[in-house]
Write a protein that holds these residues in place. Structure first.
Motif, mmCIF file in Angstrom:
data_model
loop_
_atom_site.group_PDB
_atom_site.id
_atom_site.type_symbol
_atom_site.label_atom_id
_atom_site.label_comp_id
_atom_site.label_asym_id
_atom_site.label_seq_id
_atom_site.Cartn_x
_atom_site.Cartn_y
_atom_site.Cartn_z
ATOM 1 N N VAL A 1 -2.472 3.287 4.661
ATOM 2 C CA VAL A 1 -1.609 4.427 4.372
ATOM 3 C C VAL A 1 -2.484 5.665 4.195
ATOM 4 O O VAL A 1 -3.495 5.612 3.501
ATOM 5 N N LYS B 182 1.085 9.764 -5.355
ATOM 6 C CA LYS B 182 1.237 11.116 -4.826
ATOM 7 C C LYS B 182 2.425 11.824 -5.463
ATOM 8 O O LYS B 182 2.308 12.952 -5.930
ATOM 9 N N ALA C 134 0.589 4.272 -2.749
ATOM 10 C CA ALA C 134 0.202 5.630 -2.355
ATOM 11 C C ALA C 134 1.327 6.621 -2.660
ATOM 12 O O ALA C 134 1.086 7.712 -3.194
ATOM 13 N N THR C 135 2.564 6.226 -2.323
ATOM 14 C CA THR C 135 3.696 7.118 -2.566
ATOM 15 C C THR C 135 3.858 7.400 -4.049
ATOM 16 O O THR C 135 4.076 8.538 -4.462
ATOM 17 N N THR D 47 3.365 16.057 2.400
ATOM 18 C CA THR D 47 4.408 15.822 1.402
ATOM 19 C C THR D 47 4.460 14.371 0.958
ATOM 20 O O THR D 47 4.631 14.082 -0.218
ATOM 21 N N TRP D 48 4.351 13.451 1.933
ATOM 22 C CA TRP D 48 4.408 12.030 1.606
ATOM 23 C C TRP D 48 3.149 11.347 2.120
ATOM 24 O O TRP D 48 2.084 11.932 2.106
ATOM 25 N N VAL D 49 3.333 10.135 2.586
ATOM 26 C CA VAL D 49 2.209 9.397 3.160
ATOM 27 C C VAL D 49 2.626 8.959 4.566
ATOM 28 O O VAL D 49 3.810 8.917 4.874
ATOM 29 N N SER E 3 0.824 -1.209 0.000
ATOM 30 C CA SER E 3 0.000 0.000 0.000
ATOM 31 C C SER E 3 0.859 1.259 0.000
ATOM 32 O O SER E 3 0.558 2.228 -0.681
ATOM 33 N N LYS E 4 1.943 1.223 0.776
ATOM 34 C CA LYS E 4 2.783 2.409 0.890
ATOM 35 C C LYS E 4 3.377 2.766 -0.468
ATOM 36 O O LYS E 4 3.389 3.930 -0.859
ATOM 37 N N GLN F 29 1.859 6.165 7.992
ATOM 38 C CA GLN F 29 1.374 4.858 8.408
ATOM 39 C C GLN F 29 1.853 4.692 9.842
ATOM 40 O O GLN F 29 2.900 5.239 10.193
#
Lengths: 412, 299
Positions: free
Chosen positions: B127, A253, A249-250, B219-221, A245-246, B223
Motif C-alpha cells: 500500500v 493516515k 495505512a488508511t 488523500t487516501w492510499v 495493510s490497506k 494499491q
C-alpha cells in the motif's frame, strides 16, 4: 538475464516432471527430501508471498549448509518445489492437487494467507498429506477437525486481545474500573479480520468493557472517515482497527488527517504496511500486533537467537525479516524436527511426530493442540515509540512501558 | 439507530459528514467526467477507468519518492496519462470503437487486468501513499476537521471542470468532439478526422483520471488492485447524471459522496457501498418507469 534463465528453468521443470512421473510414489529422491508449496508470487499477496518464500528458502539453505537432516541414520538435503498460486484460492487448491498427485510430493508447506490455506487444507486432508503452515491464522481453520494441518503461528483471535488486557491494566492502575472503559472496533469484512474482532470482543466482555462502535469495513472501501467521525463523537478509550495493510495505512493516515484523539490505538499489519517508513511521526504511539519480533529472547541451535536470525536474513535478502518470513522458516524447522523424530518418511508417522512436536525455535516455542494450532507461543504487542517498534506486551518480553495515553494531536 | 440519535445530539457531525462527502465526491467527479466523455463520444464504457486512476497515483508516488512535492504530481500524472491514453487508443481502443458495446467492455476489462498486474510487478502489492505536507482545518471547536488536501482537490476539480466546459464549447477540438458525439458520420462528411477526435477524447479521459489519481494518493492510499472502486463509482455517477451532462456529473458526484458518508455513519461502514448500489437501482428503476410513460405518450 531472465530471458536466458527461463528456458533453463523450463527445462528443469520439465525434467523434474519426468522424474516425478518415474517415481510418483516417493518424494524422497536419493538423498533429497522434496517439500512442496504453492505461494503467491503474483497477485495481491505477492509481497507477503515473497516473504514466505524467502523464509522457506533461508531455512532450507541453512539446514543444508549445516549438514542436512539425519533420518534413520542417513543424511538428506532439503528442496522445495514451488508453484505460483496467483493469490487466488481456487488456483491454490488446484496446485496442491498437482503437487500431490502429479509431482508426488508428500509433505506440503503452507501458502500465504488464511484464504489460501483454507482452500488447500481440504486437499491435503483428502490425500492424508501433512501440511505445516505459518501464514494461515484464521481460527476457522482449526474448527474443521483437520488432522494433517499444523500451524506454528498464533491464531487470529489472539492478535489484538492483548491490547484489551493492556488497556484494562492501565485503567486499574489509574484507579478506574475496566467496566467504565469503552472500545470502538473497525474491522474489514474478511474472515481473518473478523476472527481478530471475535477475539477482541471475547476479551472485552471478560473485562466488561463496552463496545460502542462496531463497524465492518467493506474490502473495496479505502475511506474510514465515516467511522472516524463516529469515533470523534463518542470518544472511546480504545480504537481497534484491522484490515490488512490497506486498513493499517488508511487508519494511520486518516486518524492523523482528521486529528482523531483516542487514548489507545491498536492495529494489525503495521509492519506489512510499513507505517513508520511511510507515515513517520503520524504512526507514533500506535500499538501493533506481531507474531514475532527480532528483539525477543527466543533461540535455537540452527539460527541462534531471534536477533541472529534477523541478521542472517537481512544479509541475504537485504531487508529486516517481517514475522511472515520468520514463521515460514519455523515451519520448515518443524517439519525437519518431525522427520528426525519419526525416523521415516511414512506420511502418517510424520503426521504423528508433528502432532507430538514440543520444541523451542528462534521464533518461539512450538507445541500443537488437538486441532493443530500452536498453543505455546503468545502474540506480542509492540508500540511505535519515536519511530521504532518496541515490545510492550506480554510483560515477559516487554522492552518498555506503553506510552499511555496517546498525546493529543494538538499537543504534538 | 443510536447513530441517528448521535446526529440529533450533535448536528455538527452532519457538517463533517457532508463536507467530507462533497470533498471526496469531487475526486470521484474527475474520473466520472472522463467516463462520461468517452461513453458519450465513443460509446465505449471504459472499465479500465480505475486503473488509470491508480497509474496516476503511482506516477505521483514515484515523483514523491524522488523528492518532488506530490501536488506537482497532478499535472505530471495528467500529462503522462494523456500520452498513455493516446497510445492505448492507437493500440487497442480504435479496434473496438465502432463495434458492439460488449466488445469494448471486454477489451477494457482485459486492459484493466493487464494494468493491475503490471502495476503489481513494478510497484509490488504494498500500500502506498504520498504526504502532501498540508495541514488540517479545524472548525467548530475542532469537532469538524477538514484536511486541506481535500479542499485543494475540491478546488482543482471545479477548476478542471470549468476548463473542460470552456474547452468543449469554444476550442476547435472541443467542437469536433461535440460534433462527433452528436453524429460521427455527419462529422466525418464535414471533414472532421473522427479517429483523431476519438484518440484525443480517450487521452483526455486518461489525463483526467491521472489527475484524480494524484489526488487519491495524497488523500487516501493506493494499491494496484484498488482501481475497481473508482470504476464503479464513476459508472454510477455517470448513470445517475446521464450522458453529456457535465454539471450533472458534478452534482451527482457530490451527492453520492455525501450520501455514501451519511450511510456509512448511520447504517455502519458495512453498508456504505451497499447503500450506494441500492441507490443506483432505485435511480434506474425510477428512470425506466419514467421512460415507459414517455413512450406511451408518443404513441
Amino acid at each position: 538475464m531472465l530471458g536466458k534463465l527461463k528456458p533453463l528453468a523450463l527445462a528443469a521443470a520439465a525434467a523434474s516432471l519426468c522424474l516425478a512421473g518415474g517415481a510418483a510414489s516417493a518424494k524422497v529422491e536419493g538423498d533429497t527430501i522434496v517439500l512442496g508449496a504453492a505461494v503467491s508470487v503474483t497477485g495481491k499477496y505477492s509481497t507477503n508471498g515473497k516473504h514466505t518464500m524467502n523464509g522457506y528458502n533461508l531455512a532450507i539453505e541453512t539446514i543444508n549448509a549445516a549438514g542436512g537432516v539425519e533420518v534413520a541414520g542417513k543424511t538428506y538435503k532439503l528442496e522445495i518445489v514451488y508453484y505460483d498460486d496467483e493469490s487466488t484460492p481456487a488456483r491454490g487448491a488446484q496446485l496442491a492437487e498437482r503437487l500431490i498427485s502429479q509431482d508426488g510430493i508428500k509433505f506440503l508447506l503452507g501458502p500465504y494467507s488464511s484464504g489460501l490455506t483454507k482452500a488447500i487444507a481440504p486437499v491435503t486432508e483428502k490425500y492424508g498429506i501433512p501440511m505445516v503452515e505459518g501464514n494461515g491464522a484464521s481460527r476457522s481453520l482449526f474448527t474443521q477437525g483437520y488432522k494433517y494441518l499444523f500451524a506454528v503461528l498464533s491464531t487470529s483471535e489472539q492478535y489484538l486481545a492483548g491490547a484489551i488486557s493492556l488497556a484494562a491494566e492501565k485503567a486499574i492502575a489509574e484507579g478506574r474500573k475496566p467496566q467504565d472503559l469503552t472500545v470502538a472496533l473497525a474491522f474489514e469484512n474478511d474472515p481473518f479480520s473478523q476472527d481478530v474482532r471475535a477475539g477482541v470482543i471475547d476479551d472485552a466482555s471478560t473485562y466488561g468493557i463496552r463496545v460502542v462502535i462496531d463497524d465492518k469495513l467493506p474490502k473495496e472501501l479505502n475511506d474510514m472517515s465515516a467511522t472516524l467521525t463516529k469515533v470523534k463523537a463518542v470518544k472511546p478509550d480504545i480504537l481497534v482497527v484491522s484490515g490488512h495493510s490497506k486498513g493499517a495505512a488508511t487508519a494511520i493516515k486518516q486518524i492523523a488527517d482528521m486529528k482523531v484523539d483516542v487514548p489507545i490505538l491498536a492495529l494489525t499489519h503495521c509492519e506489512a504496511a510499513d507505517v513508520i517508513g511511510k507515515f513517520g511521526a503520524k504512526a507514533d504511539y500506535t500499538l501493533c500486533a506481531t507474531q514475532w519480533a527480532e528483539t525477543m529472547s527466543y533461540s535455537d541451535d540452527l539460527f541462534g537467537s531471534a536477533a541472529d536470525y534477523a541478521k542472517t536474513f537481512e544479509a541475504k535478502f537485504g531487508y529486516v525479516p517481517p514475522y511472515q518470513a520468520a514463521e515460514s522458516s519455523a515451519s520448515v524447522q518443524t517439519f525437519v524436527d518431525a522427520f528426525q523424530r519419526a525416523g521415516s518418511f511414512e506420511t502418517d508417522a510424520v503426521r504423528d511426530a508433528l502432532a507430538a512436536t514440543d520444541m523451542e525455535t528462534f521464533y518461539g516455542n512450538i507445541k500443537f493442540d488437538e486441532s493443530g494450532k500452536n498453543i505455546a507461543k503468545p502474540m506480542a504487542l509492540r508500540q511505535v515509540q519515536n519511530g521504532s517498534l518496541v515490545v510492550v506486551a506480554p510483560t515477559k518480553w516487554a522492552a518498555a512501558e506503553m506510552i499511555y495515553p496517546r498525546p493529543k494531536w494538538s499537543d504534538r | 439507530m443510536s447513530n441517528l440519535q448521535l446526529l440529533f445530539d450533535a448536528p455538527v457531525l452532519l457538517v463533517q459528514l457532508i463536507a467530507d462527502g462533497i470533498l471526496v465526491g469531487s475526486i470521484f467527479a474527475l474520473a466520472a467526467y472522463g467516463m462520461a466523455l468517452v461513453w458519450g463520444v465513443m460509446n465505449v464504457i471504459n472499465i479500465a477507468q480505475g486503473e488509470f486512476v491508480m497509474i496516476g497515483g503511482y506516477v505521483t508516488y514515484t515523483l514523491y519518492s524522488l523528492g518532488v512535492h506530490p501536488l506537482l504530481g497532478v499535472p505530471a500524472a495528467a500529462i503522462v496519462l494523456f500520452v498513455l491514453g493516446w497510445a492505448i487508443y492507437r493500440l487497442v481502443i480504435f479496434r473496438v470503437v465502432d463495434r458492439d458495446l460488449f466488445v469494448s467492455l471486454l477489451a477494457t476489462f482485459g486492459l484493466s487486468i493487464l494494468i493491475q498486474q503490471l502495476l503489481n510487478q513494478i510497484f509490488t502489492s504494498d500500500v502506498q501513499s504520498a504526504d502532501s505536507g498540508l495541514d488540517t482545518l479545524f472548525l467548530f471547536d475542532g469537532m469538524v476537521t477538514v484536511p486541506h488536501i481535500k479542499v485543494v482537490a475540491f478546488v482543482l476539480t471545479l477548476a478542471i471542470a470549468g476548463c473542460l466546459v470552456v474547452f468543449l464549447k469554444s476550442s476547435r477540438l472541443g467542437q469536433a468532439i461535440r460534433a462527433t458525439a452528436q453524429n460521427a458520420r455527419a462529422a466525418r462528411i464535414l471533414g472532421i478526422d473522427t479517429d483523431r477526435v476519438y484518440a484525443a477524447t480517450y487521452a483526455l479521459n486518461a489525463a483526467l483520471c491521472g489527475a484524480a489519481g494524484a489526488l487519491v494518493v495524497m488523500t487516501w492510499v493506493i494499491q494496484p488492485f484498488q482501481g475497481l472502486a473508482y470504476t464503479v463509482r464513476s459508472f454510477m455517477i455517470v448513470v445517475v447524471a446521464g450522458l453529456g451532462n457535465l454539471p450533472g456529473v458534478i452534482v451527482s458526484a457530490f451527492g453520492l459522496g455525501a450520501a455514501e458518508n451519511l450511510a456509512g455513519f448511520i447504517l455502519g461502514a458495512e453498508f456504505q457501498i451497499a447503500f450506494v448500489f441500492g441507490l443506483l437501482v432505485v435511480v434506474l428503476l425510477v428512470r425506466s418507469h419514467r421512460l415507459k410513460r414517455q413512450r406511451r405518450y408518443l404513441k
